[in-house]
Design a protein around this motif. Structure first.
Motif, PDB file in Angstrom:
ATOM      1  N   VAL A  81       0.863  -1.185   0.000  1.00 16.29           N
ATOM      2  CA  VAL A  81       0.000   0.000   0.000  1.00 16.29           C
ATOM      3  C   VAL A  81       0.899   1.234   0.000  1.00 16.29           C
ATOM      4  O   VAL A  81       1.780   1.362   0.852  1.00 16.29           O
ATOM      5  N   VAL A  82       0.682   2.128  -0.972  1.00 17.83           N
ATOM      6  CA  VAL A  82       1.415   3.388  -1.030  1.00 17.83           C
ATOM      7  C   VAL A  82       0.387   4.504  -0.865  1.00 17.83           C
ATOM      8  O   VAL A  82      -0.481   4.694  -1.723  1.00 17.83           O
ATOM      9  N   LEU A 109      -7.204  -3.547   7.073  1.00 15.95           N
ATOM     10  CA  LEU A 109      -8.147  -4.298   6.241  1.00 15.95           C
ATOM     11  C   LEU A 109      -7.448  -5.458   5.536  1.00 15.95           C
ATOM     12  O   LEU A 109      -7.928  -6.597   5.565  1.00 15.95           O
ATOM     13  N   MET A 110      -6.312  -5.196   4.909  1.00 17.83           N
ATOM     14  CA  MET A 110      -5.611  -6.252   4.180  1.00 17.83           C
ATOM     15  C   MET A 110      -5.132  -7.351   5.136  1.00 17.83           C
ATOM     16  O   MET A 110      -5.215  -8.530   4.811  1.00 17.83           O
ATOM     17  N   THR A 119      -0.213 -10.559   3.831  1.00 18.78           N
ATOM     18  CA  THR A 119       0.956  -9.880   4.376  1.00 18.78           C
ATOM     19  C   THR A 119       0.938  -8.494   3.746  1.00 18.78           C
ATOM     20  O   THR A 119       0.660  -8.360   2.551  1.00 18.78           O
ATOM     21  N   VAL A 120       1.213  -7.461   4.530  1.00 23.28           N
ATOM     22  CA  VAL A 120       1.077  -6.095   4.028  1.00 23.28           C
ATOM     23  C   VAL A 120       2.331  -5.289   4.313  1.00 23.28           C
ATOM     24  O   VAL A 120       2.847  -5.303   5.430  1.00 23.28           O
ATOM     25  N   ASP A 121       2.818  -4.596   3.280  1.00 21.72           N
ATOM     26  CA  ASP A 121       3.858  -3.583   3.453  1.00 21.72           C
ATOM     27  C   ASP A 121       3.202  -2.242   3.147  1.00 21.72           C
ATOM     28  O   ASP A 121       2.445  -2.135   2.174  1.00 21.72           O
ATOM     29  N   LEU A 161     -13.168  -3.121  -2.802  1.00 16.19           N
ATOM     30  CA  LEU A 161     -11.717  -3.255  -2.724  1.00 16.19           C
ATOM     31  C   LEU A 161     -11.322  -4.724  -2.602  1.00 16.19           C
ATOM     32  O   LEU A 161     -10.390  -5.180  -3.267  1.00 16.19           O
ATOM     33  N   THR A 162     -12.044  -5.468  -1.796  1.00 18.36           N
ATOM     34  CA  THR A 162     -11.777  -6.900  -1.627  1.00 18.36           C
ATOM     35  C   THR A 162     -11.920  -7.627  -2.964  1.00 18.36           C
ATOM     36  O   THR A 162     -11.089  -8.469  -3.315  1.00 18.36           O
TER      37      THR A 162
END
Length: 130
Positions: free
Chosen positions: A9-10, A23-24, A30-32, A112-113
């Motif tokens: 996510v940016v 949410l993710m 896994t989220v960055d 979004l999902t």
């Protein structure tokens, strides 16, 4: 057991960035998270990113410019662009360039999902908010 998929996510807005992170994660990814495009481009895990969620309007490099840079450097990542300031020209340009989804903030979580799910399958079809 399924391997955890990396979603990056940016987003320059800290509140929205944290919201997307939560949410993710709640969906099992896994989220960055990154506050600007340059941080993503410098990430050692860029090549692992399976889906990118990026704000369109950010200082330095816009989400659409980031998407084009990734394509130009051989890092084609299924991308979802989000914006608080939607307009037809940006939407048409983004979808024409191959962006998977163009969504208005506040983002509908179900939509979004669906976009993230589409990004993770090879035959995902573009979707935009109607």
């Amino acid at each position: 057991m399924m391997k955890k998929v990396l979603v990056s996510v940016v987003e320059d807005d800290p509140f929205f960035r944290e919201s997307m992170y939560r949410l993710m994660r709640s969906l099992g990814y896994t989220v960055d998270v990154f506050s600007c495009a340059a941080d993503l481009l410098g990430s050692p895990r860029l090549a692992e990113t399976a889906c990118l969620i990026a704000d369109i309007h950010m200082p330095g490099m816009t989400g659409l410019e980031l998407y084009r840079r990734l394509i130009d450097t051989g890092n084609a990542i299924p991308t979802i662009l989000v914006t608080a300031f939607p307009n037809d020209a940006d939407r048409a340009r983004a979808l024409n360039d191959g962006v998977l989804c163009y969504l208005r903030k506040p983002v509908d979580e179900d939509q979004l999902t669906r976009c993230v799910s589409a990004a993770l399958i090879s035959d995902g079809s573009p979707e935009e908010e109607s």
